[in-house]
Motif scaffolding. Structure first.
Motif, PDB file in Angstrom:
ATOM      1  N   SER A  86      -6.519  10.299  10.510  1.00 11.53           N
ATOM      2  CA  SER A  86      -6.714  11.628   9.926  1.00 11.53           C
ATOM      3  C   SER A  86      -5.884  11.805   8.649  1.00 11.53           C
ATOM      4  O   SER A  86      -4.670  11.596   8.640  1.00 11.53           O
ATOM      5  CB  SER A  86      -6.327  12.699  10.953  1.00 11.53           C
ATOM      6  N   GLY A  87      -6.550  12.153   7.553  1.00 12.64           N
ATOM      7  CA  GLY A  87      -5.866  12.415   6.290  1.00 12.64           C
ATOM      8  C   GLY A  87      -5.584  11.193   5.446  1.00 12.64           C
ATOM      9  O   GLY A  87      -4.941  11.304   4.401  1.00 12.64           O
ATOM     10  N   VAL A  88      -6.063  10.017   5.861  1.00 13.43           N
ATOM     11  CA  VAL A  88      -5.725   8.791   5.118  1.00 13.43           C
ATOM     12  C   VAL A  88      -6.278   8.818   3.694  1.00 13.43           C
ATOM     13  O   VAL A  88      -5.719   8.196   2.787  1.00 13.43           O
ATOM     14  CB  VAL A  88      -6.234   7.547   5.890  1.00 13.43           C
ATOM     15  N   HIS A  89      -7.362   9.551   3.465  1.00 14.07           N
ATOM     16  CA  HIS A  89      -7.943   9.621   2.115  1.00 14.07           C
ATOM     17  C   HIS A  89      -7.080  10.423   1.150  1.00 14.07           C
ATOM     18  O   HIS A  89      -7.328  10.418  -0.053  1.00 14.07           O
ATOM     19  CB  HIS A  89      -9.348  10.247   2.191  1.00 14.07           C
ATOM     20  N   GLN A  90      -6.053  11.113   1.664  1.00 16.39           N
ATOM     21  CA  GLN A  90      -5.213  11.941   0.812  1.00 16.39           C
ATOM     22  C   GLN A  90      -3.946  11.228   0.342  1.00 16.39           C
ATOM     23  O   GLN A  90      -3.255  11.735  -0.531  1.00 16.39           O
ATOM     24  CB  GLN A  90      -4.839  13.229   1.563  1.00 16.39           C
ATOM     25  N   VAL A  91      -3.623  10.078   0.904  1.00 16.08           N
ATOM     26  CA  VAL A  91      -2.421   9.356   0.479  1.00 16.08           C
ATOM     27  C   VAL A  91      -2.752   8.522  -0.751  1.00 16.08           C
ATOM     28  O   VAL A  91      -3.921   8.205  -1.001  1.00 16.08           O
ATOM     29  CB  VAL A  91      -1.868   8.450   1.609  1.00 16.08           C
ATOM     30  N   PRO A  92      -1.744   8.161  -1.568  1.00 14.48           N
ATOM     31  CA  PRO A  92      -2.004   7.318  -2.750  1.00 14.48           C
ATOM     32  C   PRO A  92      -2.660   5.997  -2.358  1.00 14.48           C
ATOM     33  O   PRO A  92      -2.404   5.455  -1.276  1.00 14.48           O
ATOM     34  CB  PRO A  92      -0.597   7.080  -3.320  1.00 14.48           C
ATOM     35  N   THR A  93      -3.494   5.498  -3.249  1.00 19.25           N
ATOM     36  CA  THR A  93      -4.244   4.266  -2.967  1.00 19.25           C
ATOM     37  C   THR A  93      -3.315   3.110  -2.613  1.00 19.25           C
ATOM     38  O   THR A  93      -3.604   2.317  -1.713  1.00 19.25           O
ATOM     39  CB  THR A  93      -5.098   3.878  -4.195  1.00 19.25           C
ATOM     40  N   GLU A  94      -2.165   3.021  -3.320  1.00 18.57           N
ATOM     41  CA  GLU A  94      -1.257   1.900  -3.072  1.00 18.57           C
ATOM     42  C   GLU A  94      -0.585   1.977  -1.705  1.00 18.57           C
ATOM     43  O   GLU A  94       0.048   1.016  -1.256  1.00 18.57           O
ATOM     44  CB  GLU A  94      -0.185   1.824  -4.166  1.00 18.57           C
TER      45      GLU A  94
ATOM     46  N   LEU B  52      -1.761  -1.856   6.772  1.00 19.34           N
ATOM     47  CA  LEU B  52      -0.550  -1.038   6.770  1.00 19.34           C
ATOM     48  C   LEU B  52      -0.812   0.204   5.923  1.00 19.34           C
ATOM     49  O   LEU B  52      -1.152   0.091   4.744  1.00 19.34           O
ATOM     50  CB  LEU B  52       0.637  -1.821   6.201  1.00 19.34           C
ATOM     51  N   VAL B  53      -0.664   1.366   6.542  1.00 14.45           N
ATOM     52  CA  VAL B  53      -0.805   2.640   5.831  1.00 14.45           C
ATOM     53  C   VAL B  53       0.562   3.304   5.815  1.00 14.45           C
ATOM     54  O   VAL B  53       1.110   3.647   6.864  1.00 14.45           O
ATOM     55  CB  VAL B  53      -1.839   3.559   6.515  1.00 14.45           C
TER      56      VAL B  53
ATOM     57  N   LEU C  24       1.931   8.357   5.952  1.00 12.77           N
ATOM     58  CA  LEU C  24       0.831   9.257   6.294  1.00 12.77           C
ATOM     59  C   LEU C  24       1.352  10.256   7.320  1.00 12.77           C
ATOM     60  O   LEU C  24       1.657   9.886   8.450  1.00 12.77           O
ATOM     61  CB  LEU C  24      -0.357   8.470   6.857  1.00 12.77           C
ATOM     62  N   ASN C  25       1.495  11.506   6.894  1.00 10.87           N
ATOM     63  CA  ASN C  25       2.043  12.558   7.761  1.00 10.87           C
ATOM     64  C   ASN C  25       3.406  12.159   8.342  1.00 10.87           C
ATOM     65  O   ASN C  25       3.698  12.391   9.520  1.00 10.87           O
ATOM     66  CB  ASN C  25       1.055  12.874   8.903  1.00 10.87           C
ATOM     67  N   GLY C  26       4.220  11.515   7.494  1.00 14.60           N
ATOM     68  CA  GLY C  26       5.568  11.140   7.914  1.00 14.60           C
ATOM     69  C   GLY C  26       5.651   9.888   8.760  1.00 14.60           C
ATOM     70  O   GLY C  26       6.714   9.559   9.279  1.00 14.60           O
ATOM     71  N   LYS C  27       4.544   9.185   8.907  1.00 13.32           N
ATOM     72  CA  LYS C  27       4.538   7.959   9.709  1.00 13.32           C
ATOM     73  C   LYS C  27       3.876   6.835   8.934  1.00 13.32           C
ATOM     74  O   LYS C  27       3.158   7.071   7.969  1.00 13.32           O
ATOM     75  CB  LYS C  27       3.777   8.173  11.027  1.00 13.32           C
ATOM     76  N   SER C  28       4.128   5.604   9.373  1.00 16.57           N
ATOM     77  CA  SER C  28       3.421   4.439   8.843  1.00 16.57           C
ATOM     78  C   SER C  28       2.616   3.816   9.990  1.00 16.57           C
ATOM     79  O   SER C  28       3.127   3.658  11.093  1.00 16.57           O
ATOM     80  CB  SER C  28       4.407   3.413   8.274  1.00 16.57           C
ATOM     81  N   TYR C  29       1.369   3.493   9.700  1.00 16.19           N
ATOM     82  CA  TYR C  29       0.477   2.953  10.725  1.00 16.19           C
ATOM     83  C   TYR C  29       0.147   1.494  10.414  1.00 16.19           C
ATOM     84  O   TYR C  29      -0.136   1.155   9.263  1.00 16.19           O
ATOM     85  CB  TYR C  29      -0.823   3.759  10.776  1.00 16.19           C
TER      86      TYR C  29
ATOM     87  N   VAL D 199     -11.330   3.129   1.381  1.00 19.17           N
ATOM     88  CA  VAL D 199     -10.769   4.306   2.044  1.00 19.17           C
ATOM     89  C   VAL D 199     -11.775   5.442   1.928  1.00 19.17           C
ATOM     90  O   VAL D 199     -12.172   5.822   0.829  1.00 19.17           O
ATOM     91  CB  VAL D 199      -9.425   4.714   1.424  1.00 19.17           C
ATOM     92  N   LYS D 200     -12.197   5.945   3.091  1.00 14.89           N
ATOM     93  CA  LYS D 200     -13.123   7.069   3.131  1.00 14.89           C
ATOM     94  C   LYS D 200     -12.453   8.227   3.845  1.00 14.89           C
ATOM     95  O   LYS D 200     -11.289   8.129   4.236  1.00 14.89           O
ATOM     96  CB  LYS D 200     -14.416   6.655   3.840  1.00 14.89           C
ATOM     97  N   THR D 201     -13.159   9.325   3.993  1.00 14.05           N
ATOM     98  CA  THR D 201     -12.574  10.498   4.633  1.00 14.05           C
ATOM     99  C   THR D 201     -12.120  10.164   6.053  1.00 14.05           C
ATOM    100  O   THR D 201     -12.930   9.813   6.911  1.00 14.05           O
ATOM    101  CB  THR D 201     -13.589  11.654   4.676  1.00 14.05           C
TER     102      THR D 201
END
Length: 228
Positions: free
Chosen positions: A94-102, A116-117, A120-125, A145-147
């Motif tokens: 959820s919300g991954v499309h809002q973080v910077p591409t890098e 590795l994301v 994202l919302n204070g966490k890394s996945y 990266v999509k919605t």
């Protein structure tokens, strides 16, 4: 020259202007008056600027909050399908499309990939998939990266081949679950093996049903032998 001295010079020029009568003298005095007034104005501006700089220096330095990526969450939640050229893996975040591409990184090898994301919302996945069923082309693989979704595109090294499973481990696990049939033995033995497994894994009702069916089958066989 100090501002006080310039002010005294200005006052004296004003006195001379009041007494002067000759135009040439008055013009010279007026020019000198303007010059002194400009110097006084510049001095006042410089003084104000220095005062402002001193006030700025006295202010506490702004505290810059460090950029944190939070704690890491391992994910194994994904779905996949395939085309003639690609194996496509979808993972929902959820919300991954809002973080910077890098912040969304995918690394491929011939038989694996890891995602590795960051932040994202204070966490890394992170998600790691090893032992792919078949080799992939590292250069031809990519991500999109999509919605709320990261799409991983694994380019098949051999196109137009079907993958029945995503990984070798998944294939081995599924094959272990299948009942084994030996084509060289009596087919009835394979059936007996299946019935035995159902009996062992079943509840009491299932076992009673199988027992009853087994007794009836034996009775029919016995009658058939007698009549023959």
């Amino acid at each position: 020259m100090a501002s006080e001295e310039l002010q005294k010079d200005l006052e004296e020029v004003k006195v001379l202007l009041e007494k002067g009568t000759r135009k040439r003298v008055r013009d010279a005095l007026m020019a000198e008056k303007s010059k002194i007034e400009t110097e006084i104005k510049n001095k006042m501006q410089q003084k104000s600027q220095k005062k402002a700089e001193l006030l700025d220096n006295e202010k506490p330095a702004a505290v810059v909050a460090p950029i944190t990526t939070g704690y890491k969450v391992k994910s194994s939640n994904y779905g996949w399908d395939q085309s003639d050229k690609f194996v496509k893996i979808y993972t929902t975040l959820s919300g991954v499309h809002q973080v910077p591409t890098e912040n969304v990184q995918v690394h491929f090898t011939e038989r694996s990939f890891d995602v590795l994301v960051k932040n994202l919302n204070g966490k890394s996945y992170s998600m790691i998939v090893n032992n792919l069923l078949k080799p992939i082309s590292v250069e031809g693989s990519s991500k999109k990266v999509k919605t709320d979704t990261v799409l991983i595109l694994c380019r098949k090294k051999v196109e137009n081949t079907r993958w029945d499973y995503l990984t070798q481990v998944e294939k081995e696990c599924k094959e272990k679950e299948k009942p084994s049939y030996d084509t060289e033995t009596d087919p009835s033995e394979g059936l007996m093996h299946v019935l035995k497994k159902i009996y062992e894994d079943g509840d009491d009702d299932m076992k009673r049903t199988i027992d009853k069916a087994w007794v009836e089958s034996r009775e029919k066989q016995s009658k058939g032998d007698t009549e023959f």
